[in-house]
Design an enzyme around this catalytic site. Structure first.
Site, mmCIF file in Angstrom:
data_model
loop_
_atom_site.group_PDB
_atom_site.id
_atom_site.type_symbol
_atom_site.label_atom_id
_atom_site.label_comp_id
_atom_site.label_asym_id
_atom_site.label_seq_id
_atom_site.Cartn_x
_atom_site.Cartn_y
_atom_site.Cartn_z
ATOM 1 N N LYS A 80 0.840 -1.200 0.000
ATOM 2 C CA LYS A 80 0.000 0.000 0.000
ATOM 3 C C LYS A 80 0.878 1.253 0.000
ATOM 4 O O LYS A 80 1.897 1.317 0.699
ATOM 5 C CB LYS A 80 -0.907 -0.016 1.221
ATOM 6 C CG LYS A 80 -1.882 1.151 1.300
ATOM 7 C CD LYS A 80 -2.728 1.045 2.551
ATOM 8 C CE LYS A 80 -3.729 2.168 2.692
ATOM 9 N NZ LYS A 80 -4.537 2.045 3.916
ATOM 10 N N SER A 156 -9.124 2.372 3.474
ATOM 11 C CA SER A 156 -8.240 3.044 2.550
ATOM 12 C C SER A 156 -7.303 2.103 1.792
ATOM 13 O O SER A 156 -6.589 2.541 0.886
ATOM 14 C CB SER A 156 -7.424 4.095 3.307
ATOM 15 O OG SER A 156 -6.604 3.512 4.304
ATOM 16 N N SER A 180 -9.376 0.153 7.661
ATOM 17 C CA SER A 180 -8.903 0.253 6.284
ATOM 18 C C SER A 180 -8.401 -1.032 5.647
ATOM 19 O O SER A 180 -8.152 -1.067 4.444
ATOM 20 C CB SER A 180 -7.805 1.318 6.187
ATOM 21 O OG SER A 180 -8.330 2.588 6.443
#
Length: 465
Positions: A80, A156, A180
């Site tokens: 990520k 996210s 997330s």
């Protein structure tokens, strides 16, 4: 092999390398082709490694010589774009960060994966600084859900979830500050776990502070256990890290849930849940009963944690925005919560810290009577992309089940438990006492035996090679 290389688990890949029936080079070639076919439509990656094939060849040479490097040699992994990765810009979905660097450091999890031979594919998309529960940003645009590209994959860690769900790498490294990892796993039909706070060393500390965790996102529980075994190795840079506990999280996965005392809370006693989602989750509880668990409908008994979480989250956003010079390029929603956070006083923050401690104590006492708590992961199924919420409000309005356990630091996982009439995945959240990561994984594995993960039909999006 007749089975799609891109859909093999990390564990299956490693067994194939060991028996010489698969090679890291052919797997990497297939994964890169999949990324090339799907990423333009779904926008999971914002950076793809230009060394991936060279590193796959090096892995193949190690396997050929009988000297694999650690537990993940040859397994493609995405990172990520909030997590430092040496040699690559970490832009955090923001136009306010210069890609020039220097980018000399690996975060602890990136370093451990690299040390164990994982093949780092690239960086996956995130909303700006990971501030919300969906994935779109001023820098990278809109990331889309493979079950329905008009819908959001959540966030996210949305790019990471899309990558894994579509075979653009079997596993991904995500972060979870308010849900997330669990949010996009619920929206895209994957398994993901937010470990106990400090279980996976993290550095530097997230701008959102000690609610932020690092964890694995996978298509099955065993792969998450394998990743956690590697990611939980110690790193002196994390002052908050737990004392290292040498263990293989795959051990004991098959022990099941027979006899475990499990509390099922359909709404925490206060949350508004979409009726279809609530019904799907309620019906899935029978799986745990059939597996021998002692399930009782019971709310954990704490008050709505939304205001408490927002005090932590919004004040952190305010502090973050004080470091940004050119605010014209920032997501307006992030600026809005930062403006609200700037109004909070030191007394407000101290009160929130005390309330957070009380919530943690409350849950520790709750787990004296129940070894696990299960809830819906989310109050809704996936909604239209590029929207923060399906109705007015903030992303925290439809995530009431996730962020309480960021505040308490407990391990919490999402596992798919069914589909809506529109064909969108729904997740079941499994929460354990602090430090009981292995127990959460074990329960998730038991549930998975009865409800295996299903993957989206990618040919509906574009022809898949």
């Amino acid at each position: 092999m007749s089975e799609d290389l891109c859909l093999l688990s990390a564990s299956a890949l490693l067994e194939g390398y060991r028996t010489r029936t698969l090679s890291p080079v052919e797997v990497m070639r297939a994964v890169l082709a999949r990324i090339g076919a799907l990423n333009p439509r779904l926008n999971a990656f914002n950076l793809i490694s230009d060394r991936a094939m060279d590193e796959a060849k090096a892995s193949e040479a190690r396997w050929s010589s009988g000297q694999p490097k650690g537990l993940l040699d040859g397994v493609p992994v995405s990172i990520k774009d909030l997590i430092l990765t040496q040699g690559w810009p970490t832009l955090r979905g923001s136009k306010t960060i210069s890609p020039k660097g220097p980018w000399n450091d690996d975060a602890p999890a990136s370093a451990r994966l690299r040390e164990h031979g994982a093949l780092l594919l690239g960086k996956t998309t995130t909303p700006e600084f990971g501030w919300k529960g969906v994935t779109d940003s001023p820098l990278t645009g809109i990331t889309r859900n493979p079950w329905d590209p008009d819908k959001t994959p959540g966030g996210s860690s949305g790019g990471a979830a899309v990558a894994v769900a579509c075979g653009m790498g079997p596993v991904a490294l995500g972060t979870d500050g308010g849900g997330s990892i669990r949010i996009p796993c619920s929206f895209t039909g994957l398994f993901g776990i937010k470990p106990s706070f400090g279980r996976v060393p993290a550095w530097p500390l997230s701008p959102f502070g000690t609610v932020a965790h690092v964890g694995p996102m996978t298509r099955d529980v065993a792969d998450a256990a394998l990743m956690l075994t590697v990611m939980s190795l110690p790193d002196a840079r994390d002052w908050h890290a737990l004392p290292y506990e040498p263990r293989d999280y795959r051990a004991g996965l098959e022990k099941g849930v027979r006899g475990l005392r499990i509390a099922y809370s359909p709404d925490l006693g206060y949350a508004q849940v979409d009726p279809e989602v609530a019904d799907i989750v309620r019906k899935s509880i029978s799986v745990l009963v059939d597996l021998g668990a002692r399930v009782e409908e019971k709310h954990p008994g704490f008050e709505n944690a939304g205001p408490l979480f927002q005090t932590h989250w919004f004040s952190a956003a305010a502090a973050l925005m004080r470091t940004v010079k050119d605010k014209k390029q920032v997501d307006p929603g992030l600026l809005d919560i930062a403006e609200q956070g700037a109004k909070l006083t030191a007394a407000d923050l101290l009160e929130a810290q005390m309330k957070r401690g009380a919530l943690g104590t409350h849950m520790s006492l709750f787990h004296r009577d129940y070894e696990l708590l299960v809830t819906p992961t989310l109050a809704v199924a996936a909604f239209d992309a590029a929207q923060e919420t399906p109705v007015k409000g903030r992303w925290t309005d439809w995530t009431p089940f996730t962020y309480p356990f960021n505040l308490t630091g407990q391990p919490a996982a999402s596992i798919p438990c069914g589909f809506t009439g529109a064909g969108l995945p729904v997740g079941l959240q499994i929460v354990g006492p602090r430090f009981a990561d292995a127990l959460v994984l074990r329960a998730a594995r038991a549930f998975e035996t009865a409800r295996p993960v299903k993957l989206p039909e990618l040919s509906r999006i574009v022809p898949v090679r």
